[in-house]
Design an enzyme around this catalytic site. Structure first.
Site, PDB file in Angstrom:
ATOM      1  N   GLU A 103       0.840  -1.187   0.000  1.00  0.00           N
ATOM      2  CA  GLU A 103       0.000   0.000   0.000  1.00  0.00           C
ATOM      3  C   GLU A 103       0.876   1.238   0.000  1.00  0.00           C
ATOM      4  OE1 GLU A 103      -2.356   0.661   3.514  1.00  0.00           O
ATOM      5  OE2 GLU A 103      -1.033  -0.555   4.750  1.00  0.00           O
ATOM      6  N   CYS A 129      -4.465 -12.197 -13.955  1.00  0.00           N
ATOM      7  CA  CYS A 129      -4.275 -11.679 -15.311  1.00  0.00           C
ATOM      8  C   CYS A 129      -5.546 -11.111 -15.926  1.00  0.00           C
ATOM      9  CB  CYS A 129      -3.715 -12.785 -16.210  1.00  0.00           C
ATOM     10  SG  CYS A 129      -2.090 -13.366 -15.684  1.00  0.00           S
TER      11      CYS A 129
END
Length: 340
Positions: A103, A129
């Site tokens: 983060e 993906c």
């Protein structure tokens, strides 16, 4: 088909697709040479990466280079190509898998460095993906709902750390043939970035209409491919079989309301040339309509499908029908139709 498995958009167009290539070319022969100690100790042969996956080369960003800078670059290129000022973007989504930190989201960096307005929502979508294809549906729904006029989607993948860490671990001693097989998919990965701008179709007749599509989940297979920044552990054979099975289920379900048997282009996520050949055989589709980038760029994760679209777009004629065929570990799949 359940209602949430199919969606249609009414006023959404792709205005630009921009790509960024990582600078360093790394051949599969080079990786094989790095892996030679473990090949020698296990009695395995070099050449499998190219022979089984069709990956001759992939790209790396520089060792000291922050590959998330490429997401910013791809986003800037996409805005310029679309002719849309940053101040008009209503949502910015980063759909990358790889990240140098947990983060904040990479979308925050892209938002800040491109000077997007405070009214622009920024968040990351991480779904293996499939992230960029999922993001197309999300931002398309926001545009159709009248919440925003323009959206920016970016993704940047850096495979170098994953591959170097895996090679170091395998060559440290004690690795088995199964360890090498489990790391095989990691060696097929590549690096690069992509940016897409979407907007309202009625304001941009030059754009490429996103018609809609379907999604399908096969999450009973969520343990077939588990990845981190130190590499992936993948049951490549089972992933191949179950991925094709899920894609086939989705394809057959789609026939209830979609006609995708004779598209002009099929732009698919690419894990190997064998995977694309298997998909064509299973769905009875012509392989010549599937543009490929995996041989020279490897599997670039969520970047792979839009990267291939971006590299092919100059060959796609106005009015051509394009089917985006995404699949990601989990397993999840999503097909999206675009009228170019």
């Amino acid at each position: 088909m359940s209602e949430n498995a199919s969606y249609r958009l009414t006023n959404v167009s792709i205005l630009s697709v921009s790509t960024v290539e990582a600078p360093e070319v790394v051949t599969s022969d080079q990786l094989d040479e790095m892996l030679r100690p473990v090949y020698d100790s296990t009695g395995m042969l070099a050449g499998q990466i190219e022979r089984l996956a069709g990956v001759k080369a992939r790209r790396w960003f520089g060792k000291d280079e922050d590959y998330t800078d490429a997401a910013v670059e791809a986003g800037a290129k996409a805005l310029a190509a679309a002719g849309v000022d940053a101040s008009r973007i209503g949502v910015c989504i980063n759909a990358s898998v790889t990240r140098p930190h947990l983060e904040p989201g990479i979308s925050a960096k892209v938002h800040a460095e491109l000077g997007l307005p405070r009214s622009c929502v920024a968040f990351d979508v991480t779904n293996a993906c499939l992230g960029v294809v999922n993001s197309l549906q999300l931002v398309g729904t926001m545009i159709d709902a009248g919440q925003i006029d323009y959206a920016l989607i970016v993704a940047s993948e850096g495979a170098r750390q994953m591959q170097e860490s895996s090679i170091e671990r395998l060559c440290a001693g004690g690795a088995t043939k199964q360890d090498v097989k489990d790391a095989f998919a990691t060696m097929t990965l590549g690096s690069g970035a992509v940016g897409l701008v979407l907007g309202r179709a009625d304001a941009h007749p030059e754009g490429h209409r996103v018609i809609g599509g379907i999604t399908r989940a096969g999450t009973e297979h969520h343990e077939l491919c588990i990845g981190g920044m130190d590499g992936m552990r993948t049951d490549s054979r089972a992933l191949f079989v179950e991925g094709l099975s899920l894609a086939t289920d989705a394809w057959n379900d789609a026939k209830q309301e979609w006609d995708w048997d004779d598209m002009d282009w099929y732009v698919a996520h690419q894990t190997s040339t064998t995977h694309i050949a298997g998909l064509c055989k299973t769905l009875d589709l012509p392989m010549e309509r599937f543009p490929l980038t995996i041989d020279s760029y490897g599997n670039i994760g969520p970047v792979a499908l839009p990267f291939t679209l971006g590299m092919t777009q100059d060959s796609i004629a106005k009015g051509d029908r394009v089917l985006l065929m995404g699949i990601g570990s989990g397993l999840n799949t999503s097909f999206t139709e675009v009228a170019w």
